[in-house]
Design an enzyme around this catalytic site. Structure first.
Site, short mmCIF file in Angstrom:
data_model
loop_
_atom_site.label_atom_id
_atom_site.label_comp_id
_atom_site.label_asym_id
_atom_site.label_seq_id
_atom_site.Cartn_x
_atom_site.Cartn_y
_atom_site.Cartn_z
N CYS A 1 6.32 24.58 21.99
CA CYS A 1 6.44 25.90 23.05
C CYS A 1 6.00 27.05 22.18
O CYS A 1 5.86 28.26 22.71
CB CYS A 1 7.82 25.95 23.39
SG CYS A 1 9.14 26.01 21.79
N PHE B 1 13.01 23.58 10.63
CA PHE B 1 12.19 22.43 9.88
C PHE B 1 11.88 21.36 10.97
O PHE B 1 11.35 20.37 10.71
CB PHE B 1 13.04 21.87 9.01
CG PHE B 1 13.15 22.82 7.55
CD1 PHE B 1 12.14 22.48 6.79
CD2 PHE B 1 14.23 23.39 7.46
CE1 PHE B 1 12.14 23.25 5.48
CE2 PHE B 1 14.33 24.02 6.10
CZ PHE B 1 13.38 24.09 5.20
N ILE C 1 18.25 23.60 26.19
CA ILE C 1 19.24 24.20 25.62
C ILE C 1 20.48 23.44 26.00
O ILE C 1 21.32 23.09 24.97
CB ILE C 1 19.32 25.66 26.03
CG1 ILE C 1 18.47 26.47 25.55
CG2 ILE C 1 20.70 26.35 25.53
CD1 ILE C 1 18.35 28.13 26.06
#
Length: 418
Positions: A58, A119, A197
């Site tokens: 994204c 990461f 989310i």
């Protein structure tokens, strides 16, 4: 990169765009789904590209690969996305050779991520590498580079604190609950909305709260059921939303709608209720905060927690950069050896040819010539000579080109090297 004898493409490039200059809409134009990535790699193979790596998230879309000119890679990207060359040129970056190598190190170790120390990108690089390998689009250079970046990423994660503290909204929301709700394991938690989310928040809730009273509601029930099945959670119908809010102690809203999905009419405030709105735009009406016993916390407040943690992470950037420099230097030393590998190989072949000719001559001249002993002694001499040459070439990179030219001239290796 043609001096390093690693690919038919003259140079190693990184071409791409990221959150730094391209907004979400433009990044969307250049986004690559799985089908598009596979199509791009297939075309790259058909066009004779030796090695290429494709990532698309994204926040960024990038291609790492060998080409005569970067436009070869830009053209591939545009042909497999909705983006145009004109759009790309306005927001893109192109890195070449050593700069392209350095860029991959910074991206893969989270120093170039929107969230410092993230990461997640390294796992995406690993997936991209596996996909390229499946198409036969990986060479020794790319494999060694990706492994070096993975090594740097691991060391930074283990040797610095650049990834500590909540920096994602989903984790910050769980951290807020842990800090502000006593006996959280006994509370009823309702998660409304199971998009990205919502999913991440759900995983963090389970991991950090040890709570077994989590209920999921989503407008599309089967999406919630997929997550619930993974974690053995309860799923309720969207029609049950008001009743479930009445029973809950903590309501987390992550619906991603354009207008509020939670109004004060849905809430029965006879007991304490914590409402976390993780949505942009806000999905919980502001007037909910005026209800008795209700505490409303919006994304903006949680973002302050993440901002503080990000500031703390910045102090570890020099440590991370020192690790990158060390691993990248080792990689570049290996790369330098690629430059003289053909000369060393040709020299070895030449010395063996000279040895064979000399042994043939001595066999005819000496009646009791000991073939076995002569082979052992001469091979050891060649090995020692080769070691001296190799150490010399590795030791002083500033004169490597001159030394290679001299070796090739003295031993007449020009044609063999070519």
């Amino acid at each position: 990169m043609e001096d390093y004898h690693i690919a038919s493409g003259k140079h190693f490039y990184t071409i791409g765009l990221s959150y730094k200059k391209a907004d979400a809409e433009i990044r969307g134009h250049f986004s690559l789904n799985e089908e598009a990535k596979n199509g791009l790699l297939k075309q790259a193979k058909d066009e004779g590209i030796d090695a290429i790596l494709v990532t698309s998230t994204c926040n960024r879309t990038e291609i790492y690969g060998f080409a005569q000119h970067p436009f070869q890679l830009i053209k591939l990207l545009c042909e497999h996305t909705h983006g145009t060359v004109e759009e790309f040129e306005k927001v893109a970056y192109v890195h070449k050779n050593k700069q392209a190598i350095s860029h991959m190190f910074r991206v893969g170790t989270g120093l170039d991520s929107q969230i410092l120390g993230d990461f997640e990108i390294i796992s995406q690089l690993k997936v991209a590498f596996t996909r390229s390998k499946k198409y036969g689009l990986v060479n020794a250079f790319l494999e060694r580079l990706v492994n070096a970046v993975i090594q740097a990423s691991k060391r930074i994660k283990n040797e610095t604190e650049i990834s500590t503290g909540a920096t994602s909204v989903s984790f910050a929301s769980v951290q807020y609950i842990l800090d502000n709700v006593p006996n959280v394991t006994d509370k009823n938690i309702l998660l409304f909305g199971t998009g990205k989310i919502g999913r991440n928040t759900c995983e963090n809730l389970i991991k950090h709260t040890q709570n077994e009273h989590i209920t999921l509601i989503n407008r599309t029930k089967d999406k919630a059921e997929k997550i619930a099945g993974k974690f053995n959670l309860i799923v309720k119908d969207y029609a049950d939303l008001q009743a479930e809010i009445r029973n809950t102690d903590i309501l987390i809203v992550a619906t991603g709608a354009q207008n509020p999905t939670i109004s004060k009419e849905l809430i029965y405030s006879n007991k304490d209720l914590l409402v976390l709105d993780l949505s942009i735009p806000k999905n919980v009406s502001e007037d909910v905060a005026h209800l008795l016993n209700v505490k409303l916390v919006h994304l903006d407040q949680l973002s302050k927690i993440t901002d503080q943690n990000l500031e703390r992470r910045k102090q570890f950037i020099p440590d991370a950069e020192a690790i990158i420099k060390e691993v990248e230097t080792d990689f570049n030393k290996w790369l330098e050896t690629r430059k003289f590998a053909p000369t060393i190989k040709a020299l070895k072949k030449k010395l063996r040819s000279m040895k064979d000719a000399e042994l043939d001559f001595q066999r005819r001249k000496i009646s009791d010539f000991n073939d076995e002993q002569a082979e052992i002694v001469s091979d050891r001499i060649i090995q020692k000579i080769m070691k001296h040459f190799a150490n010399h070439l590795k030791g002083d990179s500033t004169t490597t080109d001159e030394s290679l030219e001299l070796i090739q001239k003295v031993f007449q290796l020009e044609e063999q090297v070519k």
